[in-house]
Design an enzyme around this catalytic site. Structure first.
Site, PDB file in Angstrom:
ATOM      1  N   ARG A  50       0.834  -1.219   0.000  1.00 56.79           N
ATOM      2  CA  ARG A  50       0.000   0.000   0.000  1.00 56.79           C
ATOM      3  C   ARG A  50       0.860   1.258   0.000  1.00 56.79           C
ATOM      4  O   ARG A  50       0.546   2.234  -0.685  1.00 56.79           O
ATOM      5  CB  ARG A  50      -0.959  -0.007   1.197  1.00 56.79           C
ATOM      6  CG  ARG A  50      -1.974   1.138   1.142  1.00 56.79           C
ATOM      7  CD  ARG A  50      -3.033   1.036   2.202  1.00 56.79           C
ATOM      8  NE  ARG A  50      -2.495   1.211   3.545  1.00 56.79           N
ATOM      9  CZ  ARG A  50      -3.213   1.070   4.667  1.00 56.79           C
ATOM     10  NH1 ARG A  50      -4.496   0.731   4.598  1.00 56.79           N
ATOM     11  NH2 ARG A  50      -2.653   1.244   5.835  1.00 56.79           N
ATOM     12  N   LYS A 149      -2.628   7.038   1.128  1.00 58.85           N
ATOM     13  CA  LYS A 149      -2.320   7.323   2.535  1.00 58.85           C
ATOM     14  C   LYS A 149      -1.184   8.343   2.548  1.00 58.85           C
ATOM     15  O   LYS A 149      -0.010   7.998   2.693  1.00 58.85           O
ATOM     16  CB  LYS A 149      -1.958   6.022   3.267  1.00 58.85           C
ATOM     17  CG  LYS A 149      -2.129   6.134   4.754  1.00 58.85           C
ATOM     18  CD  LYS A 149      -2.208   4.784   5.419  1.00 58.85           C
ATOM     19  CE  LYS A 149      -2.054   4.883   6.921  1.00 58.85           C
ATOM     20  NZ  LYS A 149      -3.076   5.697   7.585  1.00 58.85           N
ATOM     21  N   GLU A 182     -15.893   7.135   5.569  1.00 58.04           N
ATOM     22  CA  GLU A 182     -15.126   6.434   6.601  1.00 58.04           C
ATOM     23  C   GLU A 182     -14.996   7.369   7.789  1.00 58.04           C
ATOM     24  O   GLU A 182     -15.584   8.457   7.791  1.00 58.04           O
ATOM     25  CB  GLU A 182     -13.747   6.027   6.064  1.00 58.04           C
ATOM     26  CG  GLU A 182     -12.897   7.213   5.616  1.00 58.04           C
ATOM     27  CD  GLU A 182     -11.500   6.820   5.134  1.00 58.04           C
ATOM     28  OE1 GLU A 182     -11.049   5.696   5.366  1.00 58.04           O
ATOM     29  OE2 GLU A 182     -10.852   7.702   4.525  1.00 58.04           O
TER      30      GLU A 182
HETATM   31  N1  PMP Z   1      -9.084   5.274   7.070  1.00 54.90           N
HETATM   32  C1  PMP Z   1      -8.158   6.207   7.344  1.00 54.90           C
HETATM   33  C2  PMP Z   1      -8.408   7.617   6.932  1.00 54.90           C
HETATM   34  C3  PMP Z   1      -6.959   5.855   7.981  1.00 54.90           C
HETATM   35  O1  PMP Z   1      -6.041   6.777   8.247  1.00 54.90           O
HETATM   36  C4  PMP Z   1      -6.774   4.505   8.361  1.00 54.90           C
HETATM   37  C5  PMP Z   1      -5.499   4.054   9.004  1.00 54.90           C
HETATM   38  N2  PMP Z   1      -5.031   4.841  10.007  1.00 54.90           N
HETATM   39  C6  PMP Z   1      -7.786   3.569   8.095  1.00 54.90           C
HETATM   40  C7  PMP Z   1      -8.912   3.994   7.432  1.00 54.90           C
HETATM   41  C8  PMP Z   1      -7.625   2.137   8.486  1.00 54.90           C
HETATM   42  O2  PMP Z   1      -6.628   1.494   7.732  1.00 54.90           O
HETATM   43  P1  PMP Z   1      -5.735   0.307   8.322  1.00 54.90           P
HETATM   44  O3  PMP Z   1      -6.685  -0.730   8.813  1.00 54.90           O
HETATM   45  O4  PMP Z   1      -4.914  -0.149   7.187  1.00 54.90           O
HETATM   46  O5  PMP Z   1      -4.921   0.870   9.427  1.00 54.90           O
END
Ligand code: PMP
Length: 291
Positions: A50, A149, A182
């Protein structure tokens, strides 16, 4: 604490970045939050893939191989004797001029911090958490895709401020069409009539590695699953709700906008999946060579 910084391990107070680094000047860079459990780095490869995709999306050319970065992460844990904790892996555009032009930045900077994180109070993991939907919408994918990200987290921070000002620790963010995207650092799941549902990435969500893990666990347990665009109405009439993220892990939500979800306590499918998640993370991952 030793920090991995551009190929070397340095003490925390020596781990400094130039004020001309575009990661600082413009939020120009990418990152990952990763967890270690029981002497193993959970889903490390997935995080690195990622990271490379995020870098690619912003035209940041990685001068390291995926394996080199994986080794740096594992070594940072080992050097600090970290068995369980939270790892922050950051790649910035590097040092440049005071203009935006990323092509004037010679080489990216990389650092890895192996520490710990407690996103929400412990009792919320048992009793559940209250959240609110906020007025700040998630970045439009045509402006800055939430699938990247990136170091530019002001959109999330503005929403987080609204949540904290409203007296809750996390915000549900909608997209420009009014659908649920989200939360500020977590993906959102609901359960309705026995079906596990989460928002599609196209609604403006990051493809969370915890999200993927929970979906896998649900499928293995025979729990019906679907991606579906969700409105606030869908949240209000949900039987259960929970959030997932590397830092947050998996946490039940019991109230949204002051309205109880289901009977106002963490639901059975939520509890089942959280238990399975805690079981899985203890056994899977890249081993950390600890003495
Ligand atoms: N959405 C956002 C905006 C995030 O920053 C994150 C991770 N911090 C997630 C969802 C969750 O992703 P992950 O499970 O890969 O940590």
């Amino acid at each position: 604490m030793k920090i991995y910084l551009n190929g070397e391990f340095v003490e925390k107070d020596q781990a400094v970045i130039s004020v001309f680094d575009h990661g600082l000047l413009y939020g120009d860079g990418v990152f990952e939050g990763i967890r270690a459990y029981n002497g193993r780095v959970f889903r490390l490869k997935e995080h690195i893939v990622r990271l490379f995709e995020s870098a690619r999306a912003i035209m940041l050319k990685m001068p390291w191989s995926q394996q080199e970065i994986m080794d740096a992460v594992v070594q940072t844990c080992a050097v600090n004797g970290l068995k369980s904790g939270y790892i922050r892996l950051v790649v910035t555009r590097g040092v440049g001029t005071l203009g935006l032009n990323p092509y004037l930045c010679d080489k990216p900077s990389i650092f890895v911090i192996a520490d710990s994180i407690q996103l929400y109070p412990k009792e919320m993991y048992e009793k559940g958490m209250d959240v609110v939907t906020v007025a700040t919408i998630r970045n439009h994918p045509a402006a800055l895709s939430p699938a990247i990200k990136s170091l530019n987290y002001l959109n999330n921070i503005l929403a987080k401020i609204e949540a904290i000002n409203a007296g809750v620790p996390e915000a549900v963010m909608l997209n420009s069409d009014g659908y649920v995207a989200e939360c500020t650092g977590d993906n959102l799941f609901i359960v309705k009539n026995g079906v596990l549902i989460t928002t599609p990435i196209s609604a403006g969500a990051l493809r969370g590695i915890t999200r993927d893990t929970v979906i896998e666990l649900a499928k293995a347990a025979g729990i019906p699953f679907q991606e579906q665009t969700l409105t606030r109405f869908d949240l209000f009439i949900a039987d259960e709700c929970f959030l997932t993220g590397t830092a947050a892990e998996a946490i039940p939500v019991v109230k949204i906008d002051g309205r109880p979800i289901g009977d106002g306590t963490p639901g059975p499918i939520t509890k089942q999946l959280i238990a399975k998640f805690h079981g899985l993370v203890q056994t899977e991952g890249e081993p950390i060579p600890l003495p």
